[in-house]
Each structure stands twice: as C-alpha cells, then as structure tokens.
Enzyme design. Structure first.
Site, PDB file in Angstrom:
ATOM      1  N   GLY A 295     -52.170   3.254 -34.500  1.00 35.28           N
ATOM      2  CA  GLY A 295     -52.019   4.493 -33.892  1.00 35.28           C
ATOM      3  C   GLY A 295     -52.879   4.719 -32.633  1.00 35.28           C
ATOM      4  N   GLY A 296     -53.350   3.417 -32.181  1.00 38.26           N
ATOM      5  CA  GLY A 296     -54.420   3.522 -30.855  1.00 38.26           C
ATOM      6  C   GLY A 296     -53.284   4.148 -29.784  1.00 38.26           C
ATOM      7  N   GLU A 297     -52.091   4.333 -29.632  1.00 36.81           N
ATOM      8  CA  GLU A 297     -51.598   4.741 -28.557  1.00 36.81           C
ATOM      9  C   GLU A 297     -51.359   6.269 -28.750  1.00 36.81           C
ATOM     10  OE1 GLU A 297     -50.293   1.706 -29.804  1.00 36.81           O
ATOM     11  OE2 GLU A 297     -51.133   1.327 -28.012  1.00 36.81           O
TER      12      GLU A 297
ATOM     13  N   ASN B 235     -56.747  -1.459 -28.775  1.00 40.36           N
ATOM     14  CA  ASN B 235     -57.094  -0.723 -27.607  1.00 40.36           C
ATOM     15  C   ASN B 235     -57.858   0.495 -27.619  1.00 40.36           C
ATOM     16  OD1 ASN B 235     -54.006  -0.236 -28.399  1.00 40.36           O
ATOM     17  ND2 ASN B 235     -54.751   1.467 -26.941  1.00 40.36           N
TER      18      ASN B 235
ATOM     19  N   ASP C 162     -54.803  -5.077 -27.287  1.00 42.15           N
ATOM     20  CA  ASP C 162     -55.148  -4.782 -28.561  1.00 42.15           C
ATOM     21  C   ASP C 162     -55.916  -6.554 -28.914  1.00 42.15           C
ATOM     22  OD1 ASP C 162     -53.937  -2.393 -30.304  1.00 42.15           O
ATOM     23  OD2 ASP C 162     -53.012  -3.289 -28.361  1.00 42.15           O
TER      24      ASP C 162
ATOM     25  N   ARG D 232     -54.676 -11.382 -26.790  1.00 42.92           N
ATOM     26  CA  ARG D 232     -53.381 -10.945 -25.920  1.00 42.92           C
ATOM     27  C   ARG D 232     -53.977 -10.906 -24.569  1.00 42.92           C
ATOM     28  NH1 ARG D 232     -50.964  -5.680 -28.933  1.00 42.92           N
ATOM     29  NH2 ARG D 232     -50.434  -4.638 -27.238  1.00 42.92           N
TER      30      ARG D 232
END
Lengths: 547, 274
Positions: A207-209, A277, A322, A347
């Site tokens: 849920g980092g977005e 992220n 991330d 990444r």
C-alpha cells in the site's frame, strides 16, 4: 433402581464413553494422520525431497533445490503432467504463487484470494477457498495477487487483499482465525506468503502508493495474537525520523510497504526484509531527506522485531524503486575468508552483496545498462548522475523486481531477471485522499526500447557470466536445481530451462500466458521429480515420462 | 410566541432535511445523466488530468495513448468510434468493461465527469474537411493503396485498415505518413526480412528470402504476415537470417509519385467513406 439412579447411571456410562473416546482419538490420529511440518522440518529446508514447506523452499531465499533427476541430458523429455485451471483472472498482473507441498498435497493460493489443496499427482482439488472480498478494495483492487501460503503443522497462513491474516485447517480449508493487519480503506492490502518461524508467523503489508505507513508483524500461529510490530517509517522523535521533515503527518503517510517475503538466518536469529518506496512515489518535495527506512533492507531480531541494522539502497527515492526483492542468504568465501552474506538485486539496477551480521556493504555493481547512479561510493551512498530529469531511467517496475532470483552455491552464480527499460518521470504534487493512491506524478515509458534478459552474475564481482535475451521486459522468477539447471519464465509465456554453466537454452514450453511474479518450485513424488509453474490462470506440473 | 433558539435549530434541521430528501428524490428520478455538467468548466479537464495520471496512467499511459504490452486502448482515439458519447465514457469508467482488465471505479460523479472532460481534451483531432475529388481519389486509392490497405472491407491486409483514419489523424499527420511512412510505424506493422532453407520438392537446400510485417514474437518463434498477405510462423533457430528493418514496407510517395492534389483526392475519398 429409581428414575434418578437410572439417569445417573446412563449419564455416567455416556461420560465413560466420551472419556474413552477422548483417550483413544489422539492415538488414532497420531497413527493415521500426518501432523504436518513443525519448525524443525522447515529449518531443514530441502532435506525431505517430497516437501516444499516455505515460499523459497528454505529460509535462505536461494531457491536452489538439490534435486537432480531432471538433468541436462534428459530435460528434452520434460513434459506437462497436468494443468490446474484456477478459474480466476488477475486483472493486469500475474498468477504469482509458489505452491507448498507435503505428503502429496499441494497448498496453493491464487489471485483474488482463492486458495486450494490440490492432489500433486493429478492436479485435482480437494478443496477450494474463496474469500468474500469487499467491493471497495484499495491497493488490493489494482494488484489482486497472492504469493503463497505459510505452513505449520496442520495450519496454513494466508494474507488477503483486504489486509487480513487468516489461518486455515489445511485438511478442510476451514478458517481457524482471522485477524486484521490494517484498515484496507486507507490503501492497505497484503499479498506475500507468510514466513513461519518457531512459533511466529511473520508478514508484511502493501500500500505504499497510498498515504499509508508500512510495518512488519509477528503473530502467534495458534491464536493470531500479535507478538510485535516493526514500523518501517519511524514515529516522531524515533531513530530515523531525522531523515524526514519534522511533521507527524508526513511520517504517518510515509509509505515503506513490506509486501514481499523476507528471509531468515536461524543462527543469528535475524530476519531480513525489503522495504518499499516512500509516499508520494515521484514527488519528493514534501519529504526532503533520505526517508528511512524506505527502499532499505532491515535486519530484525526475530523474537522482538528490534532493528539490528539497515542499509538504504535508494535514499530519497523518486522513482518508485521499492526494495521488496528477496534477500538471498549465503555463506561464501569473500576475499580469502568466509563471510555470511545477504545478496539483493535491486529495482534501481544495482546488485548488492552485504555482510549479513553487521550490514557492511561488500559489493554494489550495476546489472542493467540504465540506472540512476554511476557507482555506489565508499560511504555506501549512490553517486547520482540522473535524478530522472535527464530521461531514460529504469521504469517504475525497476531493473528487476519481486520475481524471485536464485543463487547456485557451487557455481557462485546469482541468476536474476533483468529489465532494460527507458522511462521519464514527471513529478506533480498530489492530494492525499484516504483510499486514493498518491503517486505524485506520472511516468512516460518508451515501449519501443524495452527488453528483458535472464542474467547470471558472478557474486564475487557482479560481472555478467551469461545472459539469455527476452523480447520484452519480463517479470518471471528463477529456480535452480543441483543438476546444473536454471528454470525461468518470460513475459511471452515461455517456461524454459537453461544450462546453469553455459546459459544454453535446453528446453521450453509455451504456457499461453505471461509468467509474472511467479518462480518455479520442484519436489519428488512416487520417485519422480516434478517442476511446477504458475502462469495466467493455470498451474502446470512438469515431469519426465513415467518409467 | 417567541421561538427559542432550540426550536429554531430544529426547524432549520427539518427544512434542510426536507430539502435534501427532495433533492435526492429528484436526482434518483432522473436517469443517468447524459450531459457532462462540467463541460463548460475549463478547470474540469485539468483536474481530470491530475486524476487520470494518478489513477489511470498505469495502464493507459501518462498521455492516455496506452502502453505497449498492456492491452489497454489508446484513449485519444475513443471519440472517433461510432457511438462514443460522454455518457458512455462515464459509464465505462464507472462500471469497467466486464471480462476485461478494466475494473469498475469508485470515483464520485464530479470526478468521473472530470475524467470525461480530460479525455475530451486529449482526443485525437480528426483532419479538417478535405476538398478534393472523391471519385478521382477512389481510382487513385485503388491503383496505389488498395493492394495493402482496406477501406470498408475492400482491399488488402498488409497495412492498417484506413476506414476511420481521417477522423483519427490530423491532415498533416496523414500527409506525412504517405510522404515518410517510415517515420512512425504502428505496432504490428514493423517490417522484417527472413532467410530460411526452402523445402520445395527436389530443391531442398534452396534458400528463400521473404519480407513481411512482424505480428508477434517470443524468445523462440516469430509470427508474421508475408508480402503475399499469408500469416506465417517460424522458429528463430530455423532462420538463416532475421533482420528487423528500420524502413516500413510501405513505399514513400514523393510529389512526383503522387502530387499534392492527388493526395488530397485520396484523402477526400477516405473521408467520404466514414
């Protein structure tokens, strides 16, 4: 005999019967029933060739099986044995699961929180579970995936798109307990395969977005009680908060998801976990500073969740890179002396080797043509050349991603799926609405320039030993076996085997859908070696023809 | 009787309640709104763009033109399709496309209309009205284009169908794609050349060279259409040569090949077929 006496006698007889039954039942059960794996069994990793008990096969994350029945000489005869159709699609993503297997039964999770127990011989299901998901999922709606079960005894553990952790009875598929990890309305979801340790179930969160705050949790396998929580974004005044603005609101929505599996070193009693992220993803002006522990690996005490060390791969990330890749633990010779290392291909396009006792950085080299830094300096910080404003950075999916890599100890080679992409990032200040994503900008991906490759890296130098090119950027994972084989999947749907030393392609099978996020697993059954891969809506088992 | 503040507040609450109920009843009695209420508000498209980039761009791209490899359409072209209305786009955003990867969305009505406004603002503008001779253009199309291009079901398949092209591309883009066809080549129309061992009777070992458009490929095989408009597939390992050409198979038409007036005639013909 009075009525009362008769009744009492009847009651006594009945109770005597119950007591006898109660005494005998466990014996019967013990005689007939497989009580399932305990912690020591999982600790043994690949020791029992008929079992695959945890996401990567063992705690180290190497995904390197000792099985050798399928080898470079006979692999041309490898053929599908059965295909299982899940009947559920994964909107825009992939069937990312790794099955577990014990006593001839596969335990498989699917997209949209389906799950099954499947006969490993025939591909027929014993039971199916489907979670009744709410219609207003947040992150879980955009990535309705799941990566697998954790198992302990007769219990299975699975996380859900509405951010719960469930325990199942593996014999019936019945739910034993159901606990809430976080409020999905805010943007949380959960997708990883729980990591089962001695009397602990470790999970992370997605849920980092969204305006969320990541964590790693430990739960009691018997009751679902939470044992500890490590917050990946510090609270005000806590260590690490100095890398953020002095604003509780910014910290509370700092992101740092923990959505991919970690690894475990039982001797050090440390778990290693990648952190995602910071939020907003692309817009950094609201969060000046390094933003710990986003885009880091954290080493936590497994008993308490306390942070022992961390290393941040991408300070102040602006590209959604991330660091939720599988940390691969290995004991290697490093410049003449033995070292316990953790390896991670990130990444951001760099391959890292670190001492896993203390986090000392040993090696950091790029493995894709495009990245944002020239090198990682002596202080462990990247020397950034292109912050994104000069165009052509790895896209937000990254130079590699969560698709598992594999490490082959005897060859000293690390196999990973590399993505060569070209993206331009345009940041834009977001608004923060609970339950709505806040990427903070937009990314332009040049589709014509994308490609992929399976790459073999020498872990001593990071040098490329060989590669097999793919036509497009790929999300398939990797499995190696001690028969000098590498199994990999690509975006065009091929499931393939390669000679681990030379990189020669030895075999391929077109599964009919891109292999996305999944890596193969392998196990013995009835004296035959099976290799399984999830693709599209199917799970296919391959084996050599029966003798 | 003088009303107490308490009574006044209750009265106001009651009236507000009645009004909101009336409003709800009124709204629910009207079928789904068919006209974008924000159509005349220039801020709507801008706000919709912000929403689009955060919520839709993962699949449809930051410029709404789609992303190669994701089967999400180029949304700048949707308005060219027959039957596309604001309301229909609104409903597609709201309900998704059943059976596809396009999900239903929980945007509020105003947010959804903002997205509609944004999509209107990025719509590919069709060409202006051409004023050539459609009849002469028809003949020119038949002799120069129809071997490879189709209009309304007539013509070849080696190049893209041109039935809707004048509503999807500007006049300048259309002229440019005839004068310099290799400048921009559409997906699935990139040209390839192959050499392989022929298997014709008595002539095994004879090399064959073919050209065509690449439709698909994986690590081991390619799927293409050859210049005879046959769909063919090859294993890469069987090919002696496999060249991805930078030039399109379509010849460049210079002004001596096709005058500006003749090109205008062809475009007029294409427009007349919409």
């Amino acid at each position: 005999m009075t009525f009362l006496q008769r009744s009492m006698s009847k009651l006594a007889r009945r109770w005597l019967g119950y007591l006898t039954l109660a005494a005998i039942l466990p014996l019967l059960a013990h005689a007939q029933e497989n009580a399932g794996p305990d912690y020591d069994d999982i600790l043994q990793g690949f020791a029992d060739s008929e079992r695959w008990l945890t996401y990567s096969g063992d705690y180290s994350g190497k995904r390197h099986s000792p099985l050798t029945q399928i080898n470079v000489d006979n692999i041309q005869s490898l053929r599908p044995e059965w295909t299982f159709q899940t009947g559920t699609t994964t909107r825009g993503r992939g069937f990312e699961t790794t099955p577990l297997v014990d006593a001839g039964v596969l335990y498989v999770t699917g997209s949209n929180n389906y799950a099954w127990a499947i006969d490993a011989r025939t591909g027929r299901a014993f039971w199916q579970y489907r979670r009744n998901l709410p219609s207003d999922l947040t992150y879980g709606a955009s990535a309705p995936v799941n990566r697998g079960f954790g198992m302990l005894g007769n219990s299975l553990f699975m996380v859900t798109l509405d951010a719960h952790l469930l325990s199942f009875d593996r014999r019936s598929g019945d739910i034993l307990w159901d606990v809430v990890l976080a409020d999905y309305h805010q943007g949380y979801a959960a997708t990883l395969a729980p990591l089962v340790l001695d009397n602990k179930v470790i999970v992370g969160i997605s849920g980092g977005e969204y305006a969320t705050r990541g964590f790693i949790d430990a739960y009691d396998p018997a009751t679902g009680d939470r044992l500890w929580r490590f917050n990946t974004i510090p609270g005000p005044g806590e260590p690490g908060s100095e890398t953020w603005p002095d604003d509780p609101e910014v910290l509370a929505r700092g992101g740092g998801g923990t959505w991919m599996n970690g690894s475990y070193d039982p001797e050090l009693n440390l778990i290693y976990w990648g952190v995602g992220n910071p939020n907003p993803d692309y817009y950094g002006d609201l969060r000046p500073g390094d933003n710990l522990y986003s885009n880091s690996i954290v080493a936590l005490d497994a008993d308490t969740g306390e942070l022992r060390w961390h290393y941040q791969f991408t300070p102040h990330d602006l590209n959604d890179w991330d660091s939720n890749q599988i940390p691969v633990l290995a004991d290697i010779e490093w410049q003449g002396s033995p070292r316990r290392v953790v390896m991670l291909a990130n990444r951001n396009g760099f391959f890292y080797v670190m001492d896993r006792v203390n986090g000392e950085l040993l090696l950091a080299t790029p493995f894709t043509a495009t990245t944002w830094a020239r090198e990682i300096g002596a202080d462990g910080r990247p020397i950034v050349l292109n912050d994104g404003s000069k165009g052509c950075l790895p896209d937000p999916w990254g130079s590699t991603n969560f698709m598992p890599p594999s490490y082959y100890p005897e060859l000293g080679l690390f196999y990973l799926t590399a993505r060569e992409t070209c993206a331009t990032y345009v940041a834009e200040e977001p608004t923060f609405v609970p339950g709505q994503s806040s990427f903070g900008g937009v990314v332009f991906i040049d589709g014509d320039q994308g490609s992929g490759a399976l790459r073999a890296l020498d872990v001593q130098t990071g040098d490329l030993r060989w590669e097999f090119p793919y036509p497009s950027p790929t999300f398939g994972g990797v499995l190696t076996t001690a028969a000098s084989l590498v199994f990999a999947g690509d975006h065009e749907g091929n499931f393939m085997a390669f000679d681990a030393v030379s990189g020669e392609n030895l075999w391929h099978y077109q599964t009919g859908s891109r292999i996305w996020g999944a890596a193969a697993m392998t196990h013995m059954l009835d004296g035959r070696q099976y290799v399984l891969i999830a693709s599209g809506t199917t799970l296919t088992a391959f084996a050599l023809p029966a003798q | 009787m003088k009303k107490s503040p308490e009574t006044k507040r209750s009265l106001i609450r009651f009236v507000t309640w009645i009004l909101s109920i009336t409003a709800v009843m009124y709204v629910s009695s009207v079928p789904a709104q068919q006209i974008n209420p924000l159509e005349s508000d220039p801020r709507a498209a801008r706000a919709g763009g912000v929403l689009f980039r955060s919520q839709c761009a993962t699949c449809h791209g930051g410029d709404a033109k789609g992303i190669t490899g994701i089967e999400a359409p180029d949304l700048t072209l949707i308005w060219a399709a027959v039957g596309t209305t604001d309301e229909r786009v609104f409903q597609t955003i709201r309900n998704g496309v059943p059976g596809s990867i396009m999900p239903a969305h929980g945007f509020t009505d105003p947010e959804t209309w903002m997205l509609v406004s944004y999509l209107r603002s990025v719509a590919a503008t069709g060409a202006t009205e051409f004023s050539g001779d459609a009849v002469r253009g028809s003949g020119l199309f038949l002799s120069n284009c129809a071997r490879c291009h189709r209009v309304r079901g007539e013509g070849g398949s080696l190049g893209p169908d041109l039935s809707q092209i004048t509503s999807r591309r500007s006049a300048a883009a259309l002229v440019n794609s005839v004068r310099e066809p290799s400048a921009t080549i559409a997906r699935r129309y990139h040209s390839v050349s192959l050499v392989f061992e022929g298997l014709s009777a008595g002539a095994s070992g004879s090399r064959q060279r073919i050209q065509g458009t690449l439709k698909s490929e994986d690590a081991f095989s390619i799927q293409m259409m050859d210049t005879n408009q046959q769909l063919r597939a090859f294993m890469k390992a069987d090919l002696l040569e496999f060249v991805r050409e930078s030039d399109s198979l379509m010849p460049a038409f210079s002004r001596t090949d096709l005058s500006s007036a003749e090109l205008e005639d062809i475009l007029t013909f294409l427009q007349s077929q919409l």
